[in-house]
Scaffold this motif. Sequence first.
Motif, PDB file in Angstrom:
ATOM      1  N   LYS A  49       0.737  -1.205  -0.071  1.00 52.62           N
ATOM      2  CA  LYS A  49      -0.081   0.106  -0.014  1.00 52.62           C
ATOM      3  C   LYS A  49       0.683   1.206   0.031  1.00 52.62           C
ATOM      4  O   LYS A  49       1.957   1.283   0.774  1.00 52.62           O
ATOM      5  CB  LYS A  49      -1.008  -0.148   1.441  1.00 52.62           C
ATOM      6  CG  LYS A  49      -2.197  -0.947   1.249  1.00 52.62           C
ATOM      7  CD  LYS A  49      -3.070  -0.546   2.520  1.00 52.62           C
ATOM      8  CE  LYS A  49      -4.445  -1.142   2.464  1.00 52.62           C
ATOM      9  NZ  LYS A  49      -5.024  -1.215   3.402  1.00 52.62           N
ATOM     10  N   SER A  50       0.496   2.122  -0.706  1.00 56.70           N
ATOM     11  CA  SER A  50       1.097   3.460  -0.524  1.00 56.70           C
ATOM     12  C   SER A  50       0.516   4.427   0.505  1.00 56.70           C
ATOM     13  O   SER A  50      -0.548   4.583   0.540  1.00 56.70           O
ATOM     14  CB  SER A  50       0.798   4.279  -1.971  1.00 56.70           C
ATOM     15  OG  SER A  50       1.317   3.671  -2.893  1.00 56.70           O
TER      16      SER A  50
ATOM     17  N   ASP B 175      -1.511  -7.296  -4.395  1.00 55.68           N
ATOM     18  CA  ASP B 175      -1.145  -6.109  -5.029  1.00 55.68           C
ATOM     19  C   ASP B 175      -2.297  -5.244  -5.514  1.00 55.68           C
ATOM     20  O   ASP B 175      -2.005  -4.298  -6.265  1.00 55.68           O
ATOM     21  CB  ASP B 175      -0.139  -6.113  -6.315  1.00 55.68           C
ATOM     22  CG  ASP B 175      -0.693  -6.918  -7.184  1.00 55.68           C
ATOM     23  OD1 ASP B 175      -0.300  -7.017  -8.339  1.00 55.68           O
ATOM     24  OD2 ASP B 175      -1.920  -7.364  -7.121  1.00 55.68           O
ATOM     25  N   LEU B 176      -3.541  -5.429  -4.794  1.00 57.07           N
ATOM     26  CA  LEU B 176      -4.597  -4.516  -5.284  1.00 57.07           C
ATOM     27  C   LEU B 176      -4.493  -3.214  -4.949  1.00 57.07           C
ATOM     28  O   LEU B 176      -4.946  -2.443  -5.690  1.00 57.07           O
ATOM     29  CB  LEU B 176      -5.999  -5.137  -4.435  1.00 57.07           C
ATOM     30  CG  LEU B 176      -6.682  -6.019  -4.927  1.00 57.07           C
ATOM     31  CD1 LEU B 176      -7.582  -6.465  -3.962  1.00 57.07           C
ATOM     32  CD2 LEU B 176      -7.241  -5.917  -6.369  1.00 57.07           C
ATOM     33  N   PHE B 177      -3.646  -2.591  -3.848  1.00 61.54           N
ATOM     34  CA  PHE B 177      -3.572  -1.381  -3.655  1.00 61.54           C
ATOM     35  C   PHE B 177      -2.353  -0.702  -4.075  1.00 61.54           C
ATOM     36  O   PHE B 177      -1.929   0.474  -3.544  1.00 61.54           O
ATOM     37  CB  PHE B 177      -3.806  -1.349  -1.960  1.00 61.54           C
ATOM     38  CG  PHE B 177      -4.792  -2.003  -1.716  1.00 61.54           C
ATOM     39  CD1 PHE B 177      -4.824  -3.027  -0.842  1.00 61.54           C
ATOM     40  CD2 PHE B 177      -6.418  -1.564  -1.794  1.00 61.54           C
ATOM     41  CE1 PHE B 177      -5.916  -3.897  -0.403  1.00 61.54           C
ATOM     42  CE2 PHE B 177      -7.289  -2.074  -1.517  1.00 61.54           C
ATOM     43  CZ  PHE B 177      -7.159  -3.331  -0.745  1.00 61.54           C
TER      44      PHE B 177
ATOM     45  N   LYS C 120      -0.994   0.172  -6.578  1.00 66.41           N
ATOM     46  CA  LYS C 120      -0.843   1.693  -7.455  1.00 66.41           C
ATOM     47  C   LYS C 120      -1.485   2.551  -6.677  1.00 66.41           C
ATOM     48  O   LYS C 120      -2.758   2.586  -6.124  1.00 66.41           O
ATOM     49  CB  LYS C 120      -1.335   1.347  -8.736  1.00 66.41           C
ATOM     50  CG  LYS C 120      -0.572   0.375  -9.969  1.00 66.41           C
ATOM     51  CD  LYS C 120      -1.075   0.529 -11.020  1.00 66.41           C
ATOM     52  CE  LYS C 120      -0.280  -0.561 -11.944  1.00 66.41           C
ATOM     53  NZ  LYS C 120      -0.799  -1.167 -13.125  1.00 66.41           N
TER      54      LYS C 120
ATOM     55  N   VAL D 113      -3.693   5.926  -6.430  1.00 64.74           N
ATOM     56  CA  VAL D 113      -5.098   6.253  -7.081  1.00 64.74           C
ATOM     57  C   VAL D 113      -4.850   7.527  -7.969  1.00 64.74           C
ATOM     58  O   VAL D 113      -4.345   8.450  -7.694  1.00 64.74           O
ATOM     59  CB  VAL D 113      -6.268   6.692  -5.941  1.00 64.74           C
ATOM     60  CG1 VAL D 113      -7.556   7.397  -6.553  1.00 64.74           C
ATOM     61  CG2 VAL D 113      -6.449   5.520  -4.985  1.00 64.74           C
TER      62      VAL D 113
END
Lengths: 304, 183
Positions: A167-168, A298-300, A302, A304
């Motif tokens: 997550k970023s 890795d859903l999150f 990238k 938004v």
Amino acid sequence: MNIEEIEQLRKKAALMTILGVIIAILVGAGLFLLVIGIGMDLIQASGVSIIAGIVIAWLISHIHKKKFTEAFKEKYVLSEFNKRFENVKYNADTGIPGEVIAETRMINMGTDFEANDFLAAEYKGVKFVQSDVQIKEKSYIEINDIPVRVRNRKIFQGRWLIFDFNKSFKADIQVRQKRFANARVEKIKDANASFKKVEMENMEFNEEFKVFAQSEHDAFYILTPRMMERIQKLTRDVDGKLLFCFIDNKLHIAFNNNKDSFEHSVFKKINEQKVEDEVFRDTTVIMNFIDELNLDNDLFRKEV
Amino acid sequence: MSPLIIALIVAVVLVAIVIVWAIGASNKLNKSIVKIDEASSDIDVALTKRYDVLVKMIETVKGYAKHEKETLFEVVKLRSNMTMEEKNEANRQMSENLKKVNILAESYPDLKASENFKTLQKSILDVEEHLQASRRVYNANVSYFNQLIVTFPISIVAGMKHLVKKDFFVAEEAKREDVKIEF
């Protein structure tokens, strides 16, 4: 190299260590008498002979111990890593640099830092690095201009792992298991960047962990109810107190288990099954962190 | 010193202690309200982001479903200074629209396979994680405030300031019935 050859190296290393100690005592004693004879005082003479003894013992045993350690780690440790992970880079003599750990501002760095068993690899697409870390605080006083150690406090001995996090986030967050000694949150002068204590809505989690974050929102973003449950589960599975640091889109995990992993004493006969089990257990810890915390999701990943 | 003067001094000190405590309690309540307002703004930001991504998804879907009549999507009104109830309602409407988008996407394999749509789906998931975080921060602060105003002796100060419990930002309930889509 087969087990018999490695056992031979071990026996030689053990013998040279004992020999080194004997020679060191003899040389030390001889040196002590000599320097007393030429007029040095008792404390200075003791200091000189002890230092000389240690150096000699080290010189005699070191090279054999190194040969044994290298052979042992190549056979049992590196092979296990290659079985479990991809893109393995392993170096038994180096570790995660102290500056990397110091930058997290999450732990007291003491006066002495040592790291070894550096591993960089991938598991389920998640890149990570790990090493054994030991941090000590030594304090000295001077007696007749000779520094004499009065305190040798172990701050941390265990493993430090750094994972790519999925997550970023912008703020630094620390999750510290209670009684994880010597973790600290350094107060940053810029008020906008100061760490604040965050109480999560899970009472049991708050009983077990302290959370400090530069942003309450990011703390709640990272520490979802599921993440908190998984962290709680990990504390039951892992030997030692845990420290989690979320920083620069990476997750640092430190566990203080008072152990130098992947080592084998030169004085202990190699029980191959036992060694393999132990290395397997120490390696599985890395996989467990990735599996339990779902770091391969890795859903999150990238923005938004 | 006469007993009367001593009694007077003691009384003044006690009153001063009570006043200082009351000021402290009032400040604590005010800080809590500020934190709730900050958390509420955070929700607004997250809702706006969700709305923006949802609009992009709806446009993408309409691009593929252009031979059908326009799908009826509930109009979501986002504006500043919304009450918590209004935010809850706006959030609910967005969730309904999102459901419709996903159901429609099932009918258009090309849409479902498009990189643009996949990216938007990932974006919406991350936005929803941020919205959940904002909701939890807000609710944690509201819970703390609500506990403060009912706990003695701060409840006395809260009563004097006419403070009342605040509403939580509710999580969406799972809807079991199918959503009606009109073409």
